[in-house]
Scaffold this motif. Structure first.
Motif, PDB file in Angstrom:
ATOM      1  N   ARG A 179       0.758  -1.180  -0.021  1.00  0.00           N
ATOM      2  CA  ARG A 179      -0.003  -0.097  -0.161  1.00  0.00           C
ATOM      3  C   ARG A 179       0.854   1.245  -0.062  1.00  0.00           C
ATOM      4  O   ARG A 179       0.332   2.115  -0.683  1.00  0.00           O
ATOM      5  CB  ARG A 179      -0.974  -0.024   1.159  1.00  0.00           C
ATOM      6  N   TYR A 180       2.051   1.088   0.582  1.00  0.00           N
ATOM      7  CA  TYR A 180       2.891   2.432   0.549  1.00  0.00           C
ATOM      8  C   TYR A 180       4.241   2.064   0.672  1.00  0.00           C
ATOM      9  O   TYR A 180       4.615   0.876   0.914  1.00  0.00           O
ATOM     10  CB  TYR A 180       2.423   3.441   1.724  1.00  0.00           C
ATOM     11  N   VAL A 181       5.197   2.793   0.383  1.00  0.00           N
ATOM     12  CA  VAL A 181       6.513   2.825   0.513  1.00  0.00           C
ATOM     13  C   VAL A 181       7.146   3.666   1.829  1.00  0.00           C
ATOM     14  O   VAL A 181       6.870   5.037   1.454  1.00  0.00           O
ATOM     15  CB  VAL A 181       7.183   3.330  -0.750  1.00  0.00           C
ATOM     16  N   VAL A 182       7.874   3.222   2.604  1.00  0.00           N
ATOM     17  CA  VAL A 182       8.484   4.045   3.492  1.00  0.00           C
ATOM     18  C   VAL A 182       9.809   3.991   3.417  1.00  0.00           C
ATOM     19  O   VAL A 182      10.621   3.003   3.301  1.00  0.00           O
ATOM     20  CB  VAL A 182       8.226   3.479   4.989  1.00  0.00           C
ATOM     21  N   VAL A 183      10.526   5.438   3.369  1.00  0.00           N
ATOM     22  CA  VAL A 183      11.897   5.510   3.151  1.00  0.00           C
ATOM     23  C   VAL A 183      12.427   6.575   4.138  1.00  0.00           C
ATOM     24  O   VAL A 183      11.895   7.442   4.651  1.00  0.00           O
ATOM     25  CB  VAL A 183      12.042   6.276   1.626  1.00  0.00           C
ATOM     26  N   TYR A 184      13.725   5.691   4.856  1.00  0.00           N
ATOM     27  CA  TYR A 184      14.339   6.495   5.814  1.00  0.00           C
ATOM     28  C   TYR A 184      15.578   6.930   5.168  1.00  0.00           C
ATOM     29  O   TYR A 184      16.165   6.491   4.450  1.00  0.00           O
ATOM     30  CB  TYR A 184      14.809   5.703   7.022  1.00  0.00           C
ATOM     31  N   VAL A 185      15.755   8.244   5.587  1.00  0.00           N
ATOM     32  CA  VAL A 185      17.108   9.158   5.038  1.00  0.00           C
ATOM     33  C   VAL A 185      17.780   9.345   6.365  1.00  0.00           C
ATOM     34  O   VAL A 185      17.272  10.106   7.213  1.00  0.00           O
ATOM     35  CB  VAL A 185      16.950  10.002   4.188  1.00  0.00           C
ATOM     36  N   ASN A 186      19.055   9.181   6.576  1.00  0.00           N
ATOM     37  CA  ASN A 186      19.884   9.660   7.592  1.00  0.00           C
ATOM     38  C   ASN A 186      19.784  11.063   7.566  1.00  0.00           C
ATOM     39  O   ASN A 186      20.107  11.803   6.733  1.00  0.00           O
ATOM     40  CB  ASN A 186      21.487   9.378   7.366  1.00  0.00           C
ATOM     41  N   PRO A 187      19.446  11.850   8.721  1.00  0.00           N
ATOM     42  CA  PRO A 187      19.128  13.431   8.992  1.00  0.00           C
ATOM     43  C   PRO A 187      20.461  14.021   8.394  1.00  0.00           C
ATOM     44  O   PRO A 187      20.239  14.945   7.660  1.00  0.00           O
ATOM     45  CB  PRO A 187      18.688  13.548  10.304  1.00  0.00           C
ATOM     46  N   GLN A 188      21.611  13.720   8.789  1.00  0.00           N
ATOM     47  CA  GLN A 188      22.691  14.591   8.562  1.00  0.00           C
ATOM     48  C   GLN A 188      23.201  14.355   6.741  1.00  0.00           C
ATOM     49  O   GLN A 188      23.492  15.254   6.343  1.00  0.00           O
ATOM     50  CB  GLN A 188      23.921  13.890   9.249  1.00  0.00           C
ATOM     51  N   VAL A 189      22.771  13.240   6.337  1.00  0.00           N
ATOM     52  CA  VAL A 189      23.317  13.253   4.988  1.00  0.00           C
ATOM     53  C   VAL A 189      22.151  13.635   4.208  1.00  0.00           C
ATOM     54  O   VAL A 189      22.163  14.553   3.238  1.00  0.00           O
ATOM     55  CB  VAL A 189      22.965  11.627   4.533  1.00  0.00           C
ATOM     56  N   ALA A 190      20.778  13.425   4.607  1.00  0.00           N
ATOM     57  CA  ALA A 190      19.793  14.563   3.770  1.00  0.00           C
ATOM     58  C   ALA A 190      20.056  16.049   4.105  1.00  0.00           C
ATOM     59  O   ALA A 190      19.723  16.851   2.832  1.00  0.00           O
ATOM     60  CB  ALA A 190      18.485  14.123   4.552  1.00  0.00           C
ATOM     61  N   GLU A 191      20.328  16.551   5.133  1.00  0.00           N
ATOM     62  CA  GLU A 191      20.733  17.918   5.457  1.00  0.00           C
ATOM     63  C   GLU A 191      21.801  18.349   4.397  1.00  0.00           C
ATOM     64  O   GLU A 191      21.896  19.534   3.791  1.00  0.00           O
ATOM     65  CB  GLU A 191      21.039  18.270   6.602  1.00  0.00           C
ATOM     66  N   GLY A 192      22.608  17.536   4.272  1.00  0.00           N
ATOM     67  CA  GLY A 192      24.156  17.904   3.402  1.00  0.00           C
ATOM     68  C   GLY A 192      23.735  18.025   1.821  1.00  0.00           C
ATOM     69  O   GLY A 192      24.249  18.838   1.318  1.00  0.00           O
ATOM     70  N   PHE A 193      22.526  17.517   1.512  1.00  0.00           N
ATOM     71  CA  PHE A 193      22.237  17.404  -0.079  1.00  0.00           C
ATOM     72  C   PHE A 193      21.104  18.062  -0.189  1.00  0.00           C
ATOM     73  O   PHE A 193      20.195  17.817  -1.213  1.00  0.00           O
ATOM     74  CB  PHE A 193      21.964  15.674  -0.578  1.00  0.00           C
ATOM     75  N   GLY A 194      20.366  18.715   0.594  1.00  0.00           N
ATOM     76  CA  GLY A 194      19.383  19.638   0.563  1.00  0.00           C
ATOM     77  C   GLY A 194      17.973  19.276   1.352  1.00  0.00           C
ATOM     78  O   GLY A 194      16.966  20.220   1.432  1.00  0.00           O
ATOM     79  N   GLY A 195      18.017  18.318   2.055  1.00  0.00           N
ATOM     80  CA  GLY A 195      16.877  17.924   2.805  1.00  0.00           C
ATOM     81  C   GLY A 195      15.661  17.389   2.156  1.00  0.00           C
ATOM     82  O   GLY A 195      15.325  17.735   0.790  1.00  0.00           O
ATOM     83  N   ILE A 196      14.836  16.562   2.902  1.00  0.00           N
ATOM     84  CA  ILE A 196      13.696  15.794   2.019  1.00  0.00           C
ATOM     85  C   ILE A 196      12.514  16.498   1.855  1.00  0.00           C
ATOM     86  O   ILE A 196      11.649  16.150   1.185  1.00  0.00           O
ATOM     87  CB  ILE A 196      13.522  14.859   3.061  1.00  0.00           C
ATOM     88  N   GLU A 197      12.416  17.904   2.321  1.00  0.00           N
ATOM     89  CA  GLU A 197      11.500  18.705   2.215  1.00  0.00           C
ATOM     90  C   GLU A 197      11.207  19.695   0.915  1.00  0.00           C
ATOM     91  O   GLU A 197      10.200  19.950   0.588  1.00  0.00           O
ATOM     92  CB  GLU A 197      11.549  19.897   3.607  1.00  0.00           C
ATOM     93  N   GLN A 198      12.537  19.381   0.234  1.00  0.00           N
ATOM     94  CA  GLN A 198      12.544  20.287  -0.992  1.00  0.00           C
ATOM     95  C   GLN A 198      11.888  19.109  -2.267  1.00  0.00           C
ATOM     96  O   GLN A 198      12.210  17.922  -2.161  1.00  0.00           O
ATOM     97  CB  GLN A 198      14.101  20.638  -1.561  1.00  0.00           C
ATOM     98  N   THR A 199      11.015  19.748  -2.905  1.00  0.00           N
ATOM     99  CA  THR A 199      10.332  18.891  -4.072  1.00  0.00           C
ATOM    100  C   THR A 199      10.940  19.757  -5.374  1.00  0.00           C
ATOM    101  O   THR A 199      11.508  20.609  -5.363  1.00  0.00           O
ATOM    102  CB  THR A 199       9.107  19.037  -3.907  1.00  0.00           C
ATOM    103  N   GLY A 200      10.570  19.014  -6.296  1.00  0.00           N
ATOM    104  CA  GLY A 200      10.674  19.637  -7.790  1.00  0.00           C
ATOM    105  C   GLY A 200      11.577  18.843  -8.343  1.00  0.00           C
ATOM    106  O   GLY A 200      12.619  18.210  -7.928  1.00  0.00           O
ATOM    107  N   GLU A 201      11.990  18.976  -9.787  1.00  0.00           N
ATOM    108  CA  GLU A 201      12.933  18.465 -10.600  1.00  0.00           C
ATOM    109  C   GLU A 201      14.321  18.970 -10.204  1.00  0.00           C
ATOM    110  O   GLU A 201      14.487  20.288  -9.978  1.00  0.00           O
ATOM    111  CB  GLU A 201      12.733  18.807 -12.208  1.00  0.00           C
ATOM    112  N   GLY A 202      15.236  18.084  -9.855  1.00  0.00           N
ATOM    113  CA  GLY A 202      16.516  18.331  -9.355  1.00  0.00           C
ATOM    114  C   GLY A 202      16.892  18.469  -8.126  1.00  0.00           C
ATOM    115  O   GLY A 202      17.792  18.588  -7.517  1.00  0.00           O
ATOM    116  N   SER A 203      15.591  18.358  -7.122  1.00  0.00           N
ATOM    117  CA  SER A 203      15.745  18.356  -5.907  1.00  0.00           C
ATOM    118  C   SER A 203      16.393  17.021  -5.295  1.00  0.00           C
ATOM    119  O   SER A 203      16.480  15.992  -5.826  1.00  0.00           O
ATOM    120  CB  SER A 203      14.452  18.615  -5.268  1.00  0.00           C
ATOM    121  N   PHE A 204      16.463  17.048  -4.172  1.00  0.00           N
ATOM    122  CA  PHE A 204      17.164  15.663  -3.304  1.00  0.00           C
ATOM    123  C   PHE A 204      16.249  14.691  -3.443  1.00  0.00           C
ATOM    124  O   PHE A 204      16.711  13.433  -3.860  1.00  0.00           O
ATOM    125  CB  PHE A 204      17.557  16.163  -1.754  1.00  0.00           C
TER     126      PHE A 204
END
Length: 532
Positions: free
Chosen positions: A174-199
């Motif tokens: 029914r759904y896919v759950v993806v965990y991202v290491n917060p330090q890694v996510a912050e280093g590449f732009g964070g998971i809040e950013q959307t749109g083409e070319g975003s993290f």
């Protein structure tokens, strides 16, 4: 009429003789093959009663603000959100829900994938993937942190290794759950950013591509389901907790799925039941720091494949088949000749005994042989005591191949012998020929075409034997793994190219063997065509 003082009828006496001879033949076969073998959890984001209730949602250490536009839970039980998703911020992480059909990602953007699909890059990408692996099955067994501790149920768990991973994806129906290491996510732009070319856009593109590359025919993730991205090590979705990078055993990290009440959510009777299909995990690095080993092409790929191929299954198969066909040829001819020299009632019983392996499933043959030659029988224990255990050894492959191929040789030889004119045999006897001379000088030449055909069929049957061999001999590389067994396990392990190669080898080898024997058989029967 009775026989002697014992009162035994002739056909009963013949039946006993058949059984004795069959036991002696099997024992002799076991001895011969033995001799040949000897020579040769932190707290995360809590979602109560489904994702997507309108208004503010309480989180373990924070709350969701500005939840306008969130729709009610969909029919699949997973809540949908606005087009841009809903971010739930908490002290220990951020969770981002992207509704069904709204996730952004394109597997075609990934320009380079390594030969083993464990690393990938994309042109102008922010990062690259390395150490990618896919776990098709997890474990539901309780886990003890140390050998001295009591095992505790930790949910349906996937072993990550001796270290945690930067990205862990657990897919359900029914759904896919993806965990991202917060330090890694912050280093590449964070998971809040959307749109083409975003993290987020690039991460989904990598996951879609590598999941397809490693699926081996199993389920793949889809952008058309709800995606949940989180930087929390514990994320709860509709009463189901997803735990990431948890050291559940000393020196080993896991990702697991468990009910918020500690129950098994893979149990269909559980009200929080969820069908967990598989998990992917990997690490992220800067794009210029990852080296992607591209698979060779053309002749270089063929050369590398043949160089790295394990050729032992072919050697085991040839050794087993040629050894078995010797026993099959001799035993088949003798059994056919002997069965025609006993009374008709005994012939029916003997014929049934000799033919039954041909109609039994190979696994049944293997199981019966395992019972007969195992350590729980006198015969099996005898070979163990003398240092030649038959079960799960190379002689076991010969015995299995001989038993399943023997009926083909026996039936072909008996049918050929029955076609000989009895007057011709009687004439030879009146000339003073012995039975052995009649057999070798008269019966074999007259029936050679049928015997050759039976030999070919028996050889092909022994060459492709799988079920009985796997049951009795097992799957030990270089010892009992034949080509047929290798094809099955290579396919199960996702090595489709290797399985196809061995399939082609069997086809080509069988074709030339049959062609050779047919040509030879035609040459030996030229006199018949001349007479015609």
């Amino acid at each position: 009429m009775t026989c002697g003082a014992t009162g035994m009828r002739p056909w009963k006496m013949m039946t006993a003789t058949v059984l004795v001879w069959a036991g002696m033949a099997l024992t002799a076969l076991a001895v011969a093959t033995s001799v040949i073998g000897w020579a040769l959890a932190p707290v995360g984001v809590a979602w109560a009663d489904g994702i997507g209730d309108t208004g503010a949602q309480d989180v373990s250490t924070g709350a969701v603000e500005g939840a306008e536009g969130i729709e009610a839970a969909g029919t699949d039980g997973v809540a949908s959100s606005a087009a841009d998703g809903v971010a739930s911020s908490a002290a220990d992480g951020v969770t981002w829900v992207v509704p069904s059909g709204m996730v952004e990602g394109d597997a075609n953007l990934v320009s380079q994938v390594s030969e083993r699909a464990d690393a990938a890059r994309m042109d102008q990408g922010r990062f690259a993937i390395e150490d990618f692996s896919r776990a098709q099955k997890g474990s539901n067994r309780p886990i003890a942190f140390t050998d001295q501790d009591e095992a505790v149920y930790q949910g349906y768990a996937y072993l990550l290794g001796s270290e945690g991973r930067d990205v862990i994806m657990i897919a359900t129906d029914r759904y896919v759950v993806v965990y991202v290491n917060p330090q890694v996510a912050e280093g590449f732009g964070g998971i809040e950013q959307t749109g083409e070319g975003s993290f987020l856009h690039q991460l989904v593109s990598f996951l879609l591509r590598l999941d397809q590359e490693t699926c081996n025919g199993s389920a793949v993730i889809s952008p058309d389901v709800t995606w949940v991205f989180t930087t929390s090590q514990v994320c709860e979705v509709e009463g189901v907790q997803f735990r990431f990078n948890q050291q559940l055993k000393e020196g080993y990290f896991y990702a697991s799925v468990i009910g918020a009440d500690g129950s098994d959510v893979t149990d269909s009777a559980n009200p929080y039941y969820v069908d967990v299909t598989h998990a992917d995990f990997c690490n992220l690095s800067a794009s210029d720091e990852v080296v992607v080993a591209i698979a060779p092409t053309g002749l270089a790929a063929v050369q590398r494949f043949l160089t790295e191929l394990d050729w032992r299954p072919l050697l085991v198969t040839l050794k087993t088949t040629f050894t078995a066909i010797v026993f099959v040829f001799i035993l088949g001819l003798l059994a056919a000749w002997w069965s025609l020299r006993i009374p008709s009632r005994a012939q029916d019983i003997a014929d049934s005994i000799f033919t039954i392996p041909m109609v039994l499933p190979p696994t049944v043959c293997g199981f019966l042989l395992l019972l007969l030659l195992g350590k729980n029988t006198a015969l099996g224990q005898f070979f163990i005591d003398v240092g030649f255990p038959l079960v799960f050894s190379w002689p076991a492959t010969v015995i299995a191949a001989t038993v399943v191929a023997f009926p083909l040789m026996y039936r072909s030889a008996r049918g050929a012998f029955e076609g000989i004119d009895p007057n011709m045999l009687d004439a030879a006897r009146t000339l003073g020929w012995s039975e052995s001379k009649i057999f070798f000088r008269l019966m074999l030449p007259l029936t050679w075409s049928s015997i050759a055909a039976g030999t070919v069929l028996s050889f092909a049957r022994a060459l492709g034997e799988f079920g009985a061999t796997l049951f009795l001999a097992g799957n030990y590389a270089g010892i009992t793994r034949t080509v047929s067994i290798a094809i099955y396990f290579e396919w199960m392990n996702g090595n489709i190219e290797t399985a196809l190669f061995w399939t082609g080898v069997i086809l080509v080898f069988s074709f030339f063997v049959i062609l050779f024997i047919n040509l030879w058989s035609r040459r030996t029967t030229k006199y018949r065509r001349r007479e015609g």
